[in-house]
Design a protein around this motif. Sequence first.
Motif, PDB file in Angstrom:
ATOM      1  N   UNK A   1       3.108  -8.794  -2.987  1.00  0.00           N
ATOM      2  CA  UNK A   1       1.830  -9.298  -3.494  1.00  0.00           C
ATOM      3  C   UNK A   1       0.932  -8.124  -3.872  1.00  0.00           C
ATOM      4  N   UNK A   2       0.321  -8.194  -5.042  1.00  0.00           N
ATOM      5  CA  UNK A   2      -0.537  -7.106  -5.506  1.00  0.00           C
ATOM      6  C   UNK A   2      -1.774  -7.004  -4.624  1.00  0.00           C
ATOM      7  N   UNK A   3      -2.366  -5.802  -4.595  1.00  0.00           N
ATOM      8  CA  UNK A   3      -3.561  -5.633  -3.775  1.00  0.00           C
ATOM      9  C   UNK A   3      -4.720  -6.482  -4.301  1.00  0.00           C
ATOM     10  N   UNK A   4      -4.862  -6.585  -5.615  1.00  0.00           N
ATOM     11  CA  UNK A   4      -5.958  -7.387  -6.147  1.00  0.00           C
ATOM     12  C   UNK A   4      -5.827  -8.839  -5.690  1.00  0.00           C
ATOM     13  N   UNK A   5      -4.615  -9.366  -5.687  1.00  0.00           N
ATOM     14  CA  UNK A   5      -4.397 -10.736  -5.208  1.00  0.00           C
ATOM     15  C   UNK A   5      -4.748 -10.849  -3.733  1.00  0.00           C
ATOM     16  N   UNK A   6      -4.361  -9.839  -2.951  1.00  0.00           N
ATOM     17  CA  UNK A   6      -4.719  -9.826  -1.534  1.00  0.00           C
ATOM     18  C   UNK A   6      -6.233  -9.798  -1.358  1.00  0.00           C
ATOM     19  N   UNK A   7      -6.912  -8.992  -2.171  1.00  0.00           N
ATOM     20  CA  UNK A   7      -8.364  -8.881  -2.095  1.00  0.00           C
ATOM     21  C   UNK A   7      -9.023 -10.235  -2.343  1.00  0.00           C
ATOM     22  N   UNK A   8      -8.553 -10.927  -3.356  1.00  0.00           N
ATOM     23  CA  UNK A   8      -9.110 -12.243  -3.671  1.00  0.00           C
ATOM     24  C   UNK A   8      -8.854 -13.217  -2.528  1.00  0.00           C
ATOM     25  N   UNK A   9      -7.627 -13.227  -2.018  1.00  0.00           N
ATOM     26  CA  UNK A   9      -7.275 -14.181  -0.965  1.00  0.00           C
ATOM     27  C   UNK A   9      -7.999 -13.889   0.340  1.00  0.00           C
ATOM     28  N   UNK A  10      -8.098 -12.612   0.688  1.00  0.00           N
ATOM     29  CA  UNK A  10      -8.672 -12.248   1.982  1.00  0.00           C
ATOM     30  C   UNK A  10     -10.192 -12.332   2.001  1.00  0.00           C
ATOM     31  N   UNK A  11     -10.811 -12.494   0.838  1.00  0.00           N
ATOM     32  CA  UNK A  11     -12.272 -12.624   0.787  1.00  0.00           C
ATOM     33  C   UNK A  11     -12.700 -14.017   0.327  1.00  0.00           C
ATOM     34  N   UNK A  12     -11.764 -14.938   0.233  1.00  0.00           N
ATOM     35  CA  UNK A  12     -12.074 -16.267  -0.289  1.00  0.00           C
ATOM     36  C   UNK A  12     -13.094 -17.001   0.577  1.00  0.00           C
ATOM     37  N   UNK A  13     -12.945 -16.924   1.881  1.00  0.00           N
ATOM     38  CA  UNK A  13     -13.883 -17.615   2.770  1.00  0.00           C
ATOM     39  C   UNK A  13     -15.296 -17.053   2.595  1.00  0.00           C
ATOM     40  N   UNK A  14     -15.398 -15.733   2.502  1.00  0.00           N
ATOM     41  CA  UNK A  14     -16.704 -15.105   2.308  1.00  0.00           C
ATOM     42  C   UNK A  14     -17.294 -15.489   0.958  1.00  0.00           C
TER      43      UNK A  14
END
Length: 231
Positions: free
Chosen positions: A1-14
Amino acid sequence: MSFHTQLVQQTQEARMGLLSAPIIQGCLQGQVSLPSYVAFLTEAYHHVSHTVPLLRACKAALPAHHVWLYDAMDEYVEEETGHDEWILNDIRACGADAEAVRHGKPGHAAEVMVAYAYDTIARRNPLGFFGMVHVLEGTSVSLALLAADNIQKPLNLPDAAFSYLRSHGTLDQEHTAHFELLMERITDPRDQADIVHAARAFFRLYGDVFRNLPLPQVAIAAQQRTAGALA
């Protein structure tokens, strides 16, 4: 998984926490007022006026192994220069006192958000500034053009009052694609974690800016009715 995708997923709640701000939800439902819009522009001026200084501070603080980011930072500086003046022009077009805003002070929430950005660059990791870029540009792409239409029509404001929202809604669509490419080149787990950490913080801090804006009277009345029904 790309880092940008991780960034989006891991900050979704915020991100959802920011979007839940009453003034944003009200705007999406057509609950708008001129004082609320001018208050938004006022706080926008006070944080956008720091964008170029923050970019330059970030570039100056980058470690040697991230010199490849220099050109990107210079491009950001070139594209962001003068946007604070666009906001003042929008304020004038709304019939408000732009010079009072220029010489005034930000609200507490905007002041804290800007201070956190400088602190992230100076004390933690300059790459954390990209967490702020992710929040501001991503929010702009999601909301700016829709918000401009929802505000302009009921208030009968001229196009000249929306140069900031409409230009950023369009520009940031281009920026987010470029941002995604930059993030794909951030491979160090510590840098990635620091960007995610900063993005979560900036979603909360930027959300506080919206939560501290004055609500339109129609939204206040709706809140009072809801509170009465629950009493």
